[in-house]
Write a protein that holds these residues in place. Structure first.
Motif, PDB file in Angstrom:
ATOM      1  N   SER A 169      54.111 -87.180  28.699  1.00 15.09           N
ATOM      2  CA  SER A 169      53.042 -87.785  27.909  1.00 15.09           C
ATOM      3  C   SER A 169      53.609 -88.100  26.539  1.00 15.09           C
ATOM      4  O   SER A 169      54.682 -87.616  26.165  1.00 15.09           O
ATOM      5  CB  SER A 169      51.839 -86.842  27.761  1.00 15.09           C
ATOM      6  N   HIS A 170      52.892 -88.909  25.759  1.00 11.95           N
ATOM      7  CA  HIS A 170      53.289 -89.183  24.378  1.00 11.95           C
ATOM      8  C   HIS A 170      52.540 -88.283  23.406  1.00 11.95           C
ATOM      9  O   HIS A 170      52.497 -88.582  22.212  1.00 11.95           O
ATOM     10  CB  HIS A 170      52.991 -90.639  24.028  1.00 11.95           C
ATOM     11  N   GLY A 171      51.965 -87.178  23.891  1.00  8.82           N
ATOM     12  CA  GLY A 171      51.143 -86.367  23.007  1.00  8.82           C
ATOM     13  C   GLY A 171      51.235 -84.884  23.237  1.00  8.82           C
ATOM     14  O   GLY A 171      50.278 -84.155  22.969  1.00  8.82           O
ATOM     15  N   THR A 172      52.400 -84.386  23.690  1.00  9.69           N
ATOM     16  CA  THR A 172      52.541 -82.980  24.059  1.00  9.69           C
ATOM     17  C   THR A 172      53.593 -82.301  23.207  1.00  9.69           C
ATOM     18  O   THR A 172      54.760 -82.720  23.189  1.00  9.69           O
ATOM     19  CB  THR A 172      52.907 -82.857  25.553  1.00  9.69           C
ATOM     20  N   ARG A 177      59.084 -86.691  48.775  1.00  6.32           N
ATOM     21  CA  ARG A 177      58.367 -87.680  47.961  1.00  6.32           C
ATOM     22  C   ARG A 177      56.950 -87.159  47.703  1.00  6.32           C
ATOM     23  O   ARG A 177      56.102 -87.148  48.598  1.00  6.32           O
ATOM     24  CB  ARG A 177      58.322 -89.027  48.708  1.00  6.32           C
ATOM     25  N   PHE A 178      56.709 -86.729  46.466  1.00 13.30           N
ATOM     26  CA  PHE A 178      55.415 -86.192  46.059  1.00 13.30           C
ATOM     27  C   PHE A 178      54.984 -86.854  44.759  1.00 13.30           C
ATOM     28  O   PHE A 178      55.798 -87.398  44.022  1.00 13.30           O
ATOM     29  CB  PHE A 178      55.500 -84.665  45.857  1.00 13.30           C
ATOM     30  N   GLY A 179      53.697 -86.757  44.461  1.00 13.67           N
ATOM     31  CA  GLY A 179      53.192 -87.318  43.218  1.00 13.67           C
ATOM     32  C   GLY A 179      53.733 -86.577  42.001  1.00 13.67           C
ATOM     33  O   GLY A 179      53.873 -85.352  42.017  1.00 13.67           O
ATOM     34  N   HIS A 180      54.018 -87.324  40.933  1.00 11.95           N
ATOM     35  CA  HIS A 180      54.562 -86.762  39.683  1.00 11.95           C
ATOM     36  C   HIS A 180      53.730 -87.320  38.529  1.00 11.95           C
ATOM     37  O   HIS A 180      53.642 -88.529  38.356  1.00 11.95           O
ATOM     38  CB  HIS A 180      56.031 -87.170  39.563  1.00 11.95           C
ATOM     39  N   ARG A 181      53.082 -86.443  37.765  1.00 15.00           N
ATOM     40  CA  ARG A 181      52.090 -86.881  36.776  1.00 15.00           C
ATOM     41  C   ARG A 181      52.730 -87.605  35.593  1.00 15.00           C
ATOM     42  O   ARG A 181      53.729 -87.178  35.037  1.00 15.00           O
ATOM     43  CB  ARG A 181      51.283 -85.677  36.277  1.00 15.00           C
ATOM     44  N   ALA A 182      52.083 -88.707  35.202  1.00 12.70           N
ATOM     45  CA  ALA A 182      52.465 -89.476  34.015  1.00 12.70           C
ATOM     46  C   ALA A 182      51.208 -89.731  33.197  1.00 12.70           C
ATOM     47  O   ALA A 182      50.254 -90.334  33.690  1.00 12.70           O
ATOM     48  CB  ALA A 182      53.115 -90.805  34.420  1.00 12.70           C
ATOM     49  N   ILE A 183      51.198 -89.257  31.962  1.00 14.52           N
ATOM     50  CA  ILE A 183      50.058 -89.446  31.071  1.00 14.52           C
ATOM     51  C   ILE A 183      50.453 -90.422  29.980  1.00 14.52           C
ATOM     52  O   ILE A 183      51.459 -90.225  29.289  1.00 14.52           O
ATOM     53  CB  ILE A 183      49.615 -88.105  30.451  1.00 14.52           C
ATOM     54  N   PRO A 224      51.821-100.728  29.790  1.00 16.96           N
ATOM     55  CA  PRO A 224      51.199 -99.879  30.795  1.00 16.96           C
ATOM     56  C   PRO A 224      51.002 -98.489  30.237  1.00 16.96           C
ATOM     57  O   PRO A 224      51.854 -97.954  29.546  1.00 16.96           O
ATOM     58  CB  PRO A 224      52.216 -99.890  31.942  1.00 16.96           C
ATOM     59  N   SER A 225      49.856 -97.878  30.522  1.00 15.18           N
ATOM     60  CA  SER A 225      49.553 -96.552  29.960  1.00 15.18           C
ATOM     61  C   SER A 225      49.902 -95.446  30.922  1.00 15.18           C
ATOM     62  O   SER A 225      49.475 -94.324  30.765  1.00 15.18           O
ATOM     63  CB  SER A 225      48.067 -96.476  29.565  1.00 15.18           C
ATOM     64  N   GLY A 226      50.684 -95.731  31.940  1.00 14.39           N
ATOM     65  CA  GLY A 226      51.107 -94.714  32.904  1.00 14.39           C
ATOM     66  C   GLY A 226      50.990 -95.279  34.308  1.00 14.39           C
ATOM     67  O   GLY A 226      50.111 -96.078  34.607  1.00 14.39           O
TER      68      GLY A 226
END
Length: 441
Positions: free
Chosen positions: A50-53, A380-386, A438-440
């Motif tokens: 994220s851009h806020g951590t 192949r699994f989901g990887h979080r992007a904020i 794009p925001s993620g």
């Protein structure tokens, strides 16, 4: 069946592989393996989920400090605008704004989202970097640069200022480009929308300006920082014009325009700092992690990590990602809105973050060896992007299908994270703004 929709034995194998790779992450000394892995690379790209951590910024700074102090890294390129970061570069080298502290020089960041760079973690790092540079000869000082493409008008102003002082006979090319954009009131969206209605645009003028500035700066050599600044601003102006014109058509290739520009700028910085120069790239995981290991590749998108890997030998590029399970983050509900601290929900079942939580709990670092096979690294699994725009109640859209072993060379994991502390608050927009990135994914 496990939450992965696979037999429980398969999930057990995934969790076992994660545990076999993980090492505790309590202090900067725990980065030893990653520092050793990165020591000989030309490019070490360090991401953030994220851009806020706070934790991502803090540990990225600790890793960067060790590589600068112990292994001679001499430049940092960040996901920020070239003119703003050039002022920071001059400040950390003792060349400008020396009456200001880090908080004061970061107050100059005005383009939304300001919290990306105007925050306490970056201020602390810049204070350290300026002190570090004070003890170095000029040619060994560490530079701090912006890789991004958004600063169309600011870059044009910087070019005109440089030409006035150094090559006034070349001013007509700059003024033609400036006059082409004048009717759009320094609003890139207004310019971009106009090109949808009327085919006439400013591309020819900024390309001509780029060629003229390059011609004027080439013979000044690498020893003239002001000429280098002018050349990079001309490159930004040309690519920004193309970026906005592509973006407004809803063409996702605008992503490629931007990431190709950032990768090309990183290459120029490496050459600018001389043979064998080693640099750090600070960007979001979406730019750092190799796109070929995600569904971005299926959509025809590239990113910085992929491009640098394709251009250089494997040992010359190290990609480092970040991930966490839950916590808080600084983000906004809409593009241009004031920032707020938001709760990050516990990761969705079956994602990389959920698996890491089940396997590890607390902070850990993982450095991937040459063999990237196995149920977790090759799975192949989901990887979080904020992104800077974030809606926690829409978590399903924030996960990028990812093969972790192919996307990064190392991963830093945190069970719980906390929001950045901005140096100042965003002002409410006077009128709605268009999202420009794009925001993620």
């Amino acid at each position: 069946m496990s939450p992965l929709g696979r037999p429980a034995s398969r999930q057990a194998d995934v969790l076992a592989q994660i545990r076999s790779l993980a090492e505790p992450l309590d202090s900067a000394a725990d980065l030893d393996r990653l520092v050793e892995r990165s020591a000989g690379a030309r490019f070490v790209c360090v991401g953030e989920a994220s851009h806020g951590t706070h934790e991502y910024y803090h540990w990225r700074a600790l890793l960067s400090r060790r590589l600068i102090e112990e292994h001679g890294f001499t430049w940092i390129g960040v996901e920020g605008d070239w003119p703003d970061c050039w002022r920071l570069n001059r400040w950390v080298r003792g060349q400008g704004d020396q009456d200001l502290d880090a908080h004061g020089v970061l107050a100059g960041f005005e383009r939304w989202p300001t919290w990306m760079w105007a925050n306490e973690d970056v201020a602390e790092f810049l204070d350290w970097l300026r002190e570090e540079n004070e003890g170095r000869p000029e040619h060994e000082q560490v530079g701090f640069y912006g890789l991004d493409v958004y600063s169309l008008w600011d870059s044009l102003r910087e070019i005109i200022t440089w030409l006035e002082a150094n090559a006034p006979e070349a001013l007509p090319a700059a003024l033609r480009a400036w006059q082409c954009f004048v009717p759009f009131h320094e609003d890139p969206h207004e310019y971009a929308w106009s090109t949808r209605i009327v085919p006439q645009n400013c591309e020819a003028d900024v390309v001509a300006l780029l060629a003229e500035v390059r011609r004027r700066t080439l013979d000044r050599g690498e020893g003239d920082p002001a000429a280098f600044d002018a050349a990079l601003n001309a490159m930004v102006a040309a690519d920004a014009e193309r970026y906005y014109r592509t973006m407004i058509r809803g063409d996702r290739q605008s992503w490629n325009v931007r990431d190709e520009h950032m990768a090309d700028t990183a290459e120029l910085l490496s050459r600018h700092h001389g043979p064998g120069a080693k640099g750090l790239v600070w960007e979001h995981n979406s730019h750092v992690g190799d796109a070929r290991a995600t569904d971005m590749f299926d959509a025809g998108l590239v990113n910085v990590g992929q491009l640098l890997r394709e251009r250089h030998a494997p040992e010359e590029v190290v990609l480092v990602g970040f991930a966490s399970w839950t916590g808080t983050v600084i983000a906004a509900e809409a593009w241009g809105d004031p920032e707020e601290a938001m709760a990050v929900p516990e990761a969705r079942p079956g994602t990389h973050e959920d698996l890491l939580h089940q396997a590890l709990g607390g902070p850990a670092a993982m450095v991937f060896e040459r063999d990237r096979s196995g149920p977790w690294l090759a799975g192949r699994f989901g990887h979080r992007a904020i992104g800077v725009v974030y809606h926690p109640w829409r978590e399903a859209g924030n996960y990028v299908p990812t093969r972790m072993g192919e996307r990064y060379d190392a991963l830093l994991w945190f069970e719980r994270t906390s929001a950045l502390r901005p140096l100042h608050h965003e002002e409410p927009p006077e009128e709605p703004e268009f999202e420009t990135e794009p925001s993620g994914f």
